[in-house]
Write a protein that holds these residues in place. Structure first.
Motif, PDB file in Angstrom:
ATOM      1  N   MET A 115       0.939  -1.137   0.016  1.00 38.33           N
ATOM      2  CA  MET A 115      -0.057  -0.103  -0.131  1.00 38.33           C
ATOM      3  C   MET A 115       0.636   1.353   0.084  1.00 38.33           C
ATOM      4  O   MET A 115       0.614   2.145  -0.626  1.00 38.33           O
ATOM      5  CB  MET A 115      -0.893  -0.069   1.306  1.00 38.33           C
ATOM      6  CG  MET A 115      -1.891  -1.254   1.021  1.00 38.33           C
ATOM      7  SD  MET A 115      -3.136  -1.136   2.435  1.00 38.33           S
ATOM      8  CE  MET A 115      -4.283   0.287   1.765  1.00 38.33           C
ATOM      9  N   LEU A 116       1.993   1.265   0.555  1.00 36.68           N
ATOM     10  CA  LEU A 116       2.913   2.478   0.594  1.00 36.68           C
ATOM     11  C   LEU A 116       3.445   2.359  -0.818  1.00 36.68           C
ATOM     12  O   LEU A 116       3.568   3.938  -1.301  1.00 36.68           O
ATOM     13  CB  LEU A 116       4.073   2.088   1.555  1.00 36.68           C
ATOM     14  CG  LEU A 116       3.706   2.659   3.132  1.00 36.68           C
ATOM     15  CD1 LEU A 116       4.868   2.332   4.138  1.00 36.68           C
ATOM     16  CD2 LEU A 116       3.452   3.879   3.210  1.00 36.68           C
TER      17      LEU A 116
ATOM     18  N   VAL B  36      -6.589  10.984  -9.034  1.00 39.13           N
ATOM     19  CA  VAL B  36      -5.967   9.910  -8.940  1.00 39.13           C
ATOM     20  C   VAL B  36      -4.980  10.034  -7.924  1.00 39.13           C
ATOM     21  O   VAL B  36      -4.611   8.902  -7.091  1.00 39.13           O
ATOM     22  CB  VAL B  36      -5.531   9.329 -10.367  1.00 39.13           C
ATOM     23  CG1 VAL B  36      -4.736   8.062 -10.166  1.00 39.13           C
ATOM     24  CG2 VAL B  36      -6.637   9.014 -11.201  1.00 39.13           C
ATOM     25  N   ARG B  37      -4.162  11.035  -7.781  1.00 40.04           N
ATOM     26  CA  ARG B  37      -3.048  11.251  -7.023  1.00 40.04           C
ATOM     27  C   ARG B  37      -3.494  11.201  -5.649  1.00 40.04           C
ATOM     28  O   ARG B  37      -2.856  10.619  -4.693  1.00 40.04           O
ATOM     29  CB  ARG B  37      -2.238  12.405  -7.334  1.00 40.04           C
ATOM     30  CG  ARG B  37      -1.716  12.307  -8.613  1.00 40.04           C
ATOM     31  CD  ARG B  37      -1.010  13.623  -9.067  1.00 40.04           C
ATOM     32  NE  ARG B  37       0.102  14.026  -8.223  1.00 40.04           N
ATOM     33  CZ  ARG B  37       0.918  15.301  -8.311  1.00 40.04           C
ATOM     34  NH1 ARG B  37       0.321  16.061  -9.131  1.00 40.04           N
ATOM     35  NH2 ARG B  37       1.912  15.477  -7.350  1.00 40.04           N
ATOM     36  N   LEU B  38      -4.692  11.650  -5.366  1.00 40.17           N
ATOM     37  CA  LEU B  38      -5.317  11.996  -4.115  1.00 40.17           C
ATOM     38  C   LEU B  38      -5.731  10.433  -3.604  1.00 40.17           C
ATOM     39  O   LEU B  38      -5.306  10.116  -2.319  1.00 40.17           O
ATOM     40  CB  LEU B  38      -6.451  12.963  -4.041  1.00 40.17           C
ATOM     41  CG  LEU B  38      -7.066  13.114  -2.868  1.00 40.17           C
ATOM     42  CD1 LEU B  38      -6.332  13.514  -1.767  1.00 40.17           C
ATOM     43  CD2 LEU B  38      -8.474  13.847  -3.096  1.00 40.17           C
ATOM     44  N   GLY B  39      -6.271   9.710  -4.473  1.00 42.05           N
ATOM     45  CA  GLY B  39      -6.428   8.237  -3.995  1.00 42.05           C
ATOM     46  C   GLY B  39      -5.238   7.588  -3.668  1.00 42.05           C
ATOM     47  O   GLY B  39      -5.047   6.897  -2.574  1.00 42.05           O
ATOM     48  N   HIS B  40      -4.207   7.917  -4.517  1.00 42.35           N
ATOM     49  CA  HIS B  40      -2.974   6.982  -4.092  1.00 42.35           C
ATOM     50  C   HIS B  40      -2.328   7.549  -2.967  1.00 42.35           C
ATOM     51  O   HIS B  40      -1.872   6.730  -1.953  1.00 42.35           O
ATOM     52  CB  HIS B  40      -2.021   7.224  -5.160  1.00 42.35           C
ATOM     53  CG  HIS B  40      -2.267   6.252  -6.537  1.00 42.35           C
ATOM     54  ND1 HIS B  40      -1.859   4.878  -6.479  1.00 42.35           N
ATOM     55  CD2 HIS B  40      -3.005   6.458  -7.690  1.00 42.35           C
ATOM     56  CE1 HIS B  40      -2.345   4.293  -7.708  1.00 42.35           C
ATOM     57  NE2 HIS B  40      -3.039   5.085  -8.213  1.00 42.35           N
ATOM     58  N   ALA B  41      -2.465   8.648  -2.647  1.00 41.40           N
ATOM     59  CA  ALA B  41      -1.977   9.265  -1.370  1.00 41.40           C
ATOM     60  C   ALA B  41      -2.619   8.857  -0.346  1.00 41.40           C
ATOM     61  O   ALA B  41      -2.099   8.534   0.987  1.00 41.40           O
ATOM     62  CB  ALA B  41      -2.275  10.928  -1.251  1.00 41.40           C
ATOM     63  N   MET B  42      -4.041   8.601  -0.202  1.00 43.39           N
ATOM     64  CA  MET B  42      -4.777   7.770   0.874  1.00 43.39           C
ATOM     65  C   MET B  42      -4.313   6.392   0.932  1.00 43.39           C
ATOM     66  O   MET B  42      -4.321   5.924   2.248  1.00 43.39           O
ATOM     67  CB  MET B  42      -6.393   8.203   0.291  1.00 43.39           C
ATOM     68  CG  MET B  42      -6.860   9.439   0.343  1.00 43.39           C
ATOM     69  SD  MET B  42      -8.546   9.541   0.061  1.00 43.39           S
ATOM     70  CE  MET B  42      -9.342   8.562   1.224  1.00 43.39           C
ATOM     71  N   LEU B  43      -4.220   5.906  -0.073  1.00 43.11           N
ATOM     72  CA  LEU B  43      -3.589   4.521  -0.032  1.00 43.11           C
ATOM     73  C   LEU B  43      -2.277   4.500   0.935  1.00 43.11           C
ATOM     74  O   LEU B  43      -1.758   3.698   1.709  1.00 43.11           O
ATOM     75  CB  LEU B  43      -3.376   3.822  -1.144  1.00 43.11           C
ATOM     76  CG  LEU B  43      -4.526   3.408  -1.974  1.00 43.11           C
ATOM     77  CD1 LEU B  43      -4.327   2.952  -3.433  1.00 43.11           C
ATOM     78  CD2 LEU B  43      -5.365   2.349  -1.107  1.00 43.11           C
TER      79      LEU B  43
ATOM     80  N   LEU C  58      -1.431   6.660   3.124  1.00 43.62           N
ATOM     81  CA  LEU C  58      -1.890   6.811   4.604  1.00 43.62           C
ATOM     82  C   LEU C  58      -2.143   5.379   5.418  1.00 43.62           C
ATOM     83  O   LEU C  58      -1.998   5.210   6.235  1.00 43.62           O
ATOM     84  CB  LEU C  58      -2.720   8.003   4.553  1.00 43.62           C
ATOM     85  CG  LEU C  58      -2.265   9.386   4.528  1.00 43.62           C
ATOM     86  CD1 LEU C  58      -3.506  10.392   4.376  1.00 43.62           C
ATOM     87  CD2 LEU C  58      -0.967   9.753   5.283  1.00 43.62           C
ATOM     88  N   ILE C  59      -3.062   4.728   4.521  1.00 45.61           N
ATOM     89  CA  ILE C  59      -3.511   3.383   5.004  1.00 45.61           C
ATOM     90  C   ILE C  59      -2.442   2.544   5.132  1.00 45.61           C
ATOM     91  O   ILE C  59      -2.374   1.749   6.270  1.00 45.61           O
ATOM     92  CB  ILE C  59      -4.447   2.906   3.924  1.00 45.61           C
ATOM     93  CG1 ILE C  59      -5.925   3.893   3.893  1.00 45.61           C
ATOM     94  CG2 ILE C  59      -5.025   1.537   4.482  1.00 45.61           C
ATOM     95  CD1 ILE C  59      -7.109   3.565   2.850  1.00 45.61           C
ATOM     96  N   GLY C  60      -1.541   2.612   4.384  1.00 47.27           N
ATOM     97  CA  GLY C  60      -0.339   1.538   4.384  1.00 47.27           C
ATOM     98  C   GLY C  60       0.511   1.956   5.889  1.00 47.27           C
ATOM     99  O   GLY C  60       0.962   1.104   6.512  1.00 47.27           O
ATOM    100  N   LEU C  61       0.567   3.509   5.876  1.00 42.79           N
ATOM    101  CA  LEU C  61       1.375   3.872   7.262  1.00 42.79           C
ATOM    102  C   LEU C  61       0.488   3.167   8.373  1.00 42.79           C
ATOM    103  O   LEU C  61       0.930   2.903   9.576  1.00 42.79           O
ATOM    104  CB  LEU C  61       1.739   5.225   7.039  1.00 42.79           C
ATOM    105  CG  LEU C  61       2.397   5.996   8.390  1.00 42.79           C
ATOM    106  CD1 LEU C  61       3.762   5.117   8.464  1.00 42.79           C
ATOM    107  CD2 LEU C  61       2.413   7.565   8.190  1.00 42.79           C
ATOM    108  N   SER C  62      -0.750   3.601   8.103  1.00 39.74           N
ATOM    109  CA  SER C  62      -1.610   2.752   9.383  1.00 39.74           C
ATOM    110  C   SER C  62      -1.570   1.653   9.769  1.00 39.74           C
ATOM    111  O   SER C  62      -1.437   1.287  10.862  1.00 39.74           O
ATOM    112  CB  SER C  62      -2.869   3.372   9.224  1.00 39.74           C
ATOM    113  OG  SER C  62      -3.444   4.878   9.229  1.00 39.74           O
TER     114      SER C  62
END
Length: 500
Positions: free
Chosen positions: A96-97, A112-119, A121-125
């Motif tokens: 996910m990172l 799309v870039r915003l969606g990948h950025a959210m992914l 953040l989810i990976g970091l979580s």
């Protein structure tokens, strides 16, 4: 009753509230799972339909599907569920990172870039969640490292299947390297007892080699080998305890080597004593059994137990050598002394002989000899007691016959009982009864003489109180003395006479 009813009402309300809350959580979990599945289908469908590249959309879609399956674990959230969620997070954070790094690609649309950025953040979580859940013991950390290694491999596969350029490629490569580094560090680098385990392994290998060498020389070190096995089992969880056990194994080896030079001499000494005891008492087998058990323990490598058994065998054999013949002689002498003896007086002596024979059967000659050693002397003393009792009874009969004028009915009956006790062998009872008869006969004879002498002078007694006002009372007392005299109750008459 009202308090009990109130408690039941509270429990009922609490149960209903918990059930309602769980229903809401389950509903939320189902809705969330369906939403994630729909989002995954919506995101992946353009790649399936050919309107977009499939691989860039397949990874996020797969992650969304996995999250949909994990929603039930978020609802229950027990120990097993936390373990599954932690494992999933540990495996998912690296891919996910990697997908989140794509947000640095300026050629993509902002959405799309915003969606990948959210992914990202989810990976970091996910990384933070996995480190908080899969922690504590060394096994948990190593398991987390293995799962993270799987995630790092998956991230590397995604990177190689969909290579990027520029900053995205550098960042993606860095994430893969970081994921592998974190995974390997959890597997190999987070063991605080690593040095202790290393020392444990070196000492274990040394002891194993030494035990093999000693066994090749014919020296049994089974106890040390057992301790080493226990240390090997404990070394994976507690190396300090394992080191302590292995030091005990080392000490046992040293003691075994020190004792192996002495145990042969101890065994030979015990064997000589057992052989001598066997010549004296062929029926006694306990010493030989102890010697055989000691040989077996020595073959198994338990030298301390073997030494103890050898010493016991020697001690028992020594007792047989010293006391067996003495016990047999004492039992024979006791039986010979008791031959022809009858009566209750001899019953304890017969019991002593019986107990001595049983002690000899138990191979306890010292005890047997002690039980019967004094039996002949006791028999002799009882014989003297019998003679003395017969003499006293005869003397009592003579005393009764010589004391004419007394009532000898009771005395004769008691002497008959004394004769019966003599025949039954109860010499103490016979002598006691005869002595009491002699004393009472003597007392009655003396009382008779005193009363007869006073009765002959009764006129002088009457003259003393003839002028008294209570002369009749004194005459009555004198009459009572006369009645007792006629009944030959001389002791009673003497007592009444003393009151006049």
């Amino acid at each position: 009753m009202s308090e009990v009813g109130g408690v039941e009402d509270v429990d009922s309300i609490l149960s209903k509230s918990l059930a309602l809350q769980r229903n809401r959580l389950e509903t939320l979990g189902i809705v969330s799972a369906i939403s994630l599945v729909m989002a995954a289908a919506w995101y992946v469908w353009p790649g399936i339909d050919g309107r977009a590249e499939f691989m860039p959309r397949f990874g996020p879609g797969l992650i969304l599907m996995v999250l949909a399956l994990a929603m039930q674990d978020f609802v229950d959230y027990g120990p097993k569920h936390r373990s599954r969620l932690g494992s999933l997070s540990a495996a998912a954070w690296a891919p996910m990172l990697l997908l989140g790094v794509t947000s640095f690609d300026t050629e993509l649309a902002n959405s799309v870039r915003l969606g990948h950025a959210m992914l990202g953040l989810i990976g970091l979580s996910c990384y933070l969640f996995s480190t908080s859940v899969l922690t504590g013991s060394l096994q948990a950390v190593r398991f987390r490292g293995l799962v993270q290694l799987l995630g790092a491999t998956s991230a590397t596969a995604l990177l190689l299947s969909n290579p990027s350029e520029g900053v995205v490629m550098i960042a993606s490569s860095g994430i893969c390297v970081l994921a592998f580094g974190v995974a390997l560090f959890d597997i190999f680098g987070k063991d605080p007892d690593r040095e202790a385990r290393k020392k444990f392994k070196q000492l274990r290998d040394t002891l194993e080699l030494r035990i093999l060498e000693l066994r090749a020389q014919g020296i049994q070190v089974d106890q040390a080998a057992s301790l080493l096995q226990n240390a090997t089992e404990a070394g994976y969880t507690d190396p300090d305890e394992a080191m302590t056990i292995m030091h005990l194994a080392e000490d046992d080896i040293e003691r075994t080597l020190a004792m192996s030079s002495d145990i042969t001499d101890i065994r030979d000494d015990a064997a000589r004593a057992v052989s001598e005891a066997d010549d004296i008492a062929p029926t006694a087998k306990k010493a030989m059994r102890l010697l055989t058990q000691g040989d077996r323990e020595m073959e198994l490598g338990s030298l301390r137990e073997a030494e103890m058994l050898f010493r016991k065998a020697k001690t028992h054999a020594g007792e047989i050598i010293e006391f067996w013949a003495q016990a047999e002689t004492a039992i024979s002498d006791a039986k010979r002394a008791l031959s022809g003896c009858e009566g209750v007086q001899y019953d304890p002596l017969f019991n002593s002989v019986k107990n001595a024979e049983e002690g000899l059967d138990r191979e306890a000659p010292a005890e047997a000899a002690g039980l019967v050693m004094a039996v002949p002397e006791h028999v002799e003393n009882l014989g003297e007691t019998e003679t003395g009792a017969e003499e006293v009874v005869e003397e009592a009969w003579r005393a009764v016959k010589a004391a004419s004028g007394i009532d000898d009915t009771d005395f004769a009956a008691r002497l008959e009982q004394a004769n019966k006790a003599l025949k039954e062998g109860d010499f103490s009872l016979a002598r006691g009864m005869a002595d009491s008869v002699i004393r009472e006969v003597t007392r009655e004879a003396e009382a008779m003489v005193e009363v007869q002498r006073a009765w002959r002078q009764r006129k002088k007694l009457v003259a003393q109180w003839s002028d008294w006002a209570d002369a009749k009372e004194w005459d009555t007392r004198l009459g009572e003395v006369g009645d007792a005299r006629k009944d030959k109750q001389w002791s009673h008459a003497a007592m009444l006479l003393e009151n006049i």
